[in-house]
Design an enzyme around this catalytic site. Structure first.
Site, mmCIF file in Angstrom:
data_model
loop_
_atom_site.group_PDB
_atom_site.id
_atom_site.type_symbol
_atom_site.label_atom_id
_atom_site.label_comp_id
_atom_site.label_asym_id
_atom_site.label_seq_id
_atom_site.Cartn_x
_atom_site.Cartn_y
_atom_site.Cartn_z
ATOM 1 N N TYR A 314 72.355 68.107 44.123
ATOM 2 C CA TYR A 314 71.617 68.373 42.901
ATOM 3 C C TYR A 314 70.221 68.797 43.281
ATOM 4 O O TYR A 314 69.629 68.258 44.209
ATOM 5 C CB TYR A 314 71.498 67.112 42.050
ATOM 6 C CG TYR A 314 72.784 66.585 41.502
ATOM 7 C CD1 TYR A 314 73.602 65.766 42.261
ATOM 8 C CD2 TYR A 314 73.181 66.885 40.203
ATOM 9 C CE1 TYR A 314 74.773 65.265 41.759
ATOM 10 C CE2 TYR A 314 74.347 66.378 39.683
ATOM 11 C CZ TYR A 314 75.138 65.574 40.469
ATOM 12 O OH TYR A 314 76.303 65.073 39.955
ATOM 13 N N HIS A 322 73.525 70.139 36.116
ATOM 14 C CA HIS A 322 74.724 69.879 36.906
ATOM 15 C C HIS A 322 74.505 70.269 38.356
ATOM 16 O O HIS A 322 73.637 71.077 38.668
ATOM 17 C CB HIS A 322 75.893 70.690 36.346
ATOM 18 C CG HIS A 322 76.336 70.221 35.003
ATOM 19 N ND1 HIS A 322 76.843 68.968 34.778
ATOM 20 C CD2 HIS A 322 76.339 70.850 33.799
ATOM 21 C CE1 HIS A 322 77.140 68.846 33.503
ATOM 22 N NE2 HIS A 322 76.843 69.964 32.881
ATOM 23 N N LYS A 369 80.596 75.412 40.534
ATOM 24 C CA LYS A 369 79.874 74.954 41.724
ATOM 25 C C LYS A 369 80.305 75.830 42.881
ATOM 26 O O LYS A 369 81.407 76.343 42.913
ATOM 27 C CB LYS A 369 80.208 73.495 42.032
ATOM 28 C CG LYS A 369 79.762 72.548 40.966
ATOM 29 C CD LYS A 369 79.944 71.118 41.411
ATOM 30 C CE LYS A 369 80.064 70.175 40.250
ATOM 31 N NZ LYS A 369 79.084 70.311 39.194
#
Lengths: 415, 464
Positions: A314, A322, A369
């Site tokens: 993060y 996120h 991601k």
């Protein structure tokens, strides 16, 4: 104590964002605060006084438990400090932030509190989504029935009309009128309602004072997190838990050399763990090299088990945005013999198959991601002497390399 | 949901503003849209439902009349589209001869724009029989095709190819049309596959990847020229052998140099107390300095890898260079490639090891920070397109120092200052782009999936 992630489009949300920024303002448990402006003329020139700031070190205390391979922080104040400044650890009875006590208090008070914890927000959102899905299914069934009726009447060019938001909203309005009383209030599970808490007025305050539950939750730090706090920042003292006291005799806080050895021994598979020699491919060392590398670059690292990865990175913390990257640790042995004779079965020590890579890549792409394969090289015992393992100096012989994995879709890369 | 029910277009739906847009792959995996093939159908068919949601969900009691009706309607459209005759115009077919010993197809008659990106010219000795007694071998330049190129054209229907057989005289003076009548029937696709797969390092997997990319419009050339006459893109010429040679000679010196540098400029770390807070606070009291003091784990791909070199039979070697469809492409002097491709089989190979990846990257140039996507495809902008893969240095040195890397980013940005304002890339985009990228195509029984392996450089862009 709010961990609600605000939607940045409203002014109320902007206020929340400011509040979040204020609570989670510090990236590390150490506080750096500037000293008062210097008054003497020597200080102005800077000749004699070097100190321009003071460091506040919250000396936190934890207990090392061998069987769970973790360090427990029992003191709730310390838990809060470690969570709010750097997002270290995880509440043992919560999703991430230790919020179990707050949730119990909310249950007992049985009123919708303004500051909802993350778990409560999720439960509420899930209930709403379930209601929406029911309404949507009903709206769809209605449109299908309409089309079928039209077809049976002889209209062959009919098609099932695509579902629009208004149709679903109509059904939602209809169903909410019907079942207002039936909808369970998921914020308060009915099983935990006590008769005393249902009454109002002054009895509520008494109920609060009597029934404030004991905080059964502790903050759990993994061994790499704990070692980072102990070694790099020097803000954590560790006492030996019962499981450790059986092996070493220790009354006071553990010394750093003992911590270093015991954290490695926690991964030894054979009992008693202290008798086995230390090796370079100890999972603690390999994971710690990776953890320290990313922490030193400013990332917040948390467990990535939810997304088939080892860690998530993060930028500032989970409450802000996120995770951007999912890291999979791939240990690389410099010497193949070390891998074959290793007592540990390190995950991903041999390159995995393309199907597995495809799987984890697809899982992470769905949640937006980027997958990173982090190769940590494990020095061979022939090149580097194993006596270095007795101190953290051996960490200088590991190396971390990242490989960024993305799909290449030729149809989209044409321009 | 409703927006997707428009006419299918080639513009992908916007999910992310980032480069590559490789997140959304739903469109690609669905079947073909049969409405596009309506023109092939001989008779008019009922109009098809547009692409979008499912027609219906199966019901418990079984298919209703409406559901059966819609299903049959869609099926009929598919069969109708497939029924039509498919043909090509007589005037757009090329002719060629396949020589198994040379593993090349000689193109006797070339037609169409396809050959702008296919084929190379190679001089071959030709014995001319004619008026002279005793034929003299003369060098005659002709267009030749590699096996994969020929196979692609045959499958596409743009090439009629005959197999060379000794019985037919290879006389170049005769009329081409007449000759072909003598030779018999051209090779069928099946025969072409049998002949060409296996020759000149062409496996079925590599052919699948090649054909897939060619069908999408990319130009695909071989990375290692199979013959001296095959064109090679410029930077690979100088960088092919030298890094290994230079690296071997200079590596001990460079190691020594880096160790001396580390000794002189880095501080002595007390391994029991890596960060001295008293000293730090005196000089620079802030969080970035604490984080900088914490960076003691070695990281980066420039560090020496103390591992044995990869197995010589490793399948991880760059095989193809890929160019985007709109690049101005000259066959004789191709520009530096946009991507470099390795093709492997999904079931029999495992992921590349770290040393194999390092070896793949060692021949690739570094790419600068990502540029914004060009929104308008005007001609002027295409020619002035900021070169994403222009090599910053012709022979990549084994250990580029950090400041030369930064300097080369500066150099790469200069041409952009004249036009649009200087673009500051997002740190996440820079991190995700990596410094070098190699594309690995993984073939599993005909299905190809491509992955980009980028060399990450997180230590060059810290968050705090």
């Amino acid at each position: 104590m709010t961990t609600f992630i605000p939607d940045p489009s409203s002014s109320k949300a902007r206020g929340r964002q400011k509040e979040v920024n204020k609570i989670y303002a510090y990236p590390l448990p150490l506080l750096i605060s500037p000293l008062e402006p210097p008054r003497s003329w020597t200080a102005h020139i800077g000749l004699f006084s070097f100190r321009q700031a003071k460091l506040e070190n919250p000396q936190c205390e934890g207990i090392f438990d061998l069987h769970t391979r973790s360090v427990w922080i029992i003191n709730s104040e310390h838990s809060m400090i470690l969570w709010r400044r750097g997002f270290f650890g995880k509440g043992s009875l919560s999703r991430s932030e230790p919020s179990w006590l707050t949730r119990r208090i909310h249950e007992q008070q049985q009123r919708a509190s303004k500051a909802l914890t993350a778990e409560e927000v999720t439960a509420k959102r899930r209930a709403e989504r379930q209601r929406f899905k029911l309404d949507r299914a009903q709206a769809f069934a209605a449109s299908v029935a309409e089309a079928e009726a039209a077809f049976a009447a002889g209209d062959t060019s009919v098609r099932i009309a695509p579902l629009t938001r208004e149709a679903v909203a109509n059904f939602a309005a209809r169903s909410s009128d019907r079942s207002e009383t039936d909808t369970p209030d998921t914020v308060v599970p009915s099983s935990l309602q006590t008769p005393a808490a249902l009454s109002h007025g002054p009895v509520v305050e008494d109920a609060l004072e009597e029934e404030l539950p004991e905080d059964l939750e502790h903050l759990q730090l993994t061994l790499p997190e704990a070692f980072f706090l102990i070694w790099s920042l020097d803000c954590l003292r560790v006492l030996a838990g019962i499981s450790v006291l059986l092996l070493i005799n220790q009354d006071d806080a553990m010394k750093l050399s003992e911590i270093w050895t015991m954290f490695q021994c926690a991964h030894h598979p054979i009992q008693p763990p202290v008798s086995q020699p230390l090796t370079f491919d100890n999972p603690f060392l390999v994971h710690y090299a990776l953890y320290h590398h990313y922490r030193s670059l400013g990332w917040v690292i948390r467990s990535g088990i939810k997304f088939c990865a080892d860690y998530l990175l993060y930028k500032r913390g989970p409450v802000f945005h996120h995770a951007e990257f999912a890291v999979t640790l791939c240990p690389v042995y410099e010497d193949e013999q070390d891998r074959l004779t290793s007592p540990f079965n390190l995950n991903n020590a041999t390159p995995f198959s393309w199907t597995w890579l495809s799987t984890i890549n697809r899982v992470n792409t769905q949640v937006q991601k980027t997958l990173i394969l982090a190769y940590v090289t494990i020095p061979s015992s022939k090149r580097v002497s194993p006596t270095l393992l007795s101190s953290p100096a051996c960490l200088a012989h590991y190396s971390v390399r990242e490989v960024i994995l993305r799909r290449f879709v030729p149809a989209r890369m044409r321009d | 949901m409703d927006d997707n029910l428009g006419q299918p277009t080639s513009v992908p739906p916007k999910i992310h503003e980032e480069e590559g847009n490789d997140d959304f792959s739903g469109d690609e995996d669905e079947g073909p849209d049969w409405t596009k093939f309506k023109s092939f159908a001989s008779s008019s068919k009922p109009s098809l439902p547009k692409r979008g949601d499912k027609e219906f969900e199966p019901s418990v009691t079984g298919p209703t009349d409406l559901q059966t009706f819609s299903l049959n309607r869609t099926r009929d459209a598919m069969f109708g589209a497939l029924e039509g005759d498919r043909g090509i115009s007589n005037k757009s077919v090329s002719y060629g001869v396949w020589y198994p010993t040379l593993a090349r197809t000689e193109v006797t008659q070339q037609r169409g724009v396809l050959f702008n990106g296919l084929g190379h010219s190679a001089p071959r000795p030709v014995v001319t029989t004619g008026d002279n007694e005793g034929g003299k071998a003369k060098m005659h330049k002709r267009t030749e095709l590699l096996p994969e190129e020929a196979l692609y054209l045959i499958e596409r229907g743009s090439l009629f190819c005959w197999k060379d057989s000794p019985a037919i005289p290879s006389d170049k003076d005769g009329d081409t049309m007449g000759e072909h009548e003598i030779r018999g029937s051209p090779m069928s696709v099946q025969q072409a596959y049998t002949e060409m797969i296996g020759k000149e390092d062409l496996t079925l997997d590599r052919y699948h990847a090649y054909a897939y990319l060619k069908r999408l419009g990319f130009h695909v050339l071989r990375a290692n020229p199979p013959s001296p006459h095959y064109p090679v893109s410029l930077p690979m010429l100088t960088a092919s052998k030298q890094p290994n040679f230079l690296a071997r000679i200079l590596s001990p010196f460079l190691d020594l140099l880096s160790r001396v540098k580390a000794f002189l400029f880095s501080r002595k770390i007390d391994w029991w107390r890596p960060v001295h807070f008293g000293w730090l606070l005196g000089c620079a009291p802030n969080y970035p300095s604490i984080y900088r003091a914490l960076r003691i784990i070695p990281s980066g791909h420039n560090l020496p890898l103390h591992m044995p070199p990869p197995h010589p039979e490793s399948p991880y070697e760059i095989f193809y260079h890929i160019y985007k469809p709109n690049t101005p492409f000259r066959k004789s002097a191709p520009p530096p490639p946009d991507f470099s491709l390795v093709v492997v089989n999904a079931r029999t190979t495992i992921l590349p090891t770290l040393d194999e990846l390092t070896r793949l990257w060692s021949v690739l140039p570094e790419t600068g920070p990502p540029v914004p996507r060009q929104k308008h495809h005007s001609k002027s902008q295409l020619s002035a397109k900021p070169p994403k893969s222009v090599p910053n240095h012709v022979a990549p040195s084994p250990e580029p120092l950090r400041f030369t890397h930064l300097l080369s980013w500066f150099r790469n940005r200069e041409p952009q200052d004249n036009g649009p304002p200087p673009f500051k890339p997002h740190p996440f985009a820079v991190l995700k782009g990596g410094k070098k990228t190699v594309v690995i195509g993984v073939v599993d029984s005909g299905t190809v999936g491509f992955y980009r392996f980028g060399m990450g450089a997180f230590e060059e862009m810290p968050m705090i």
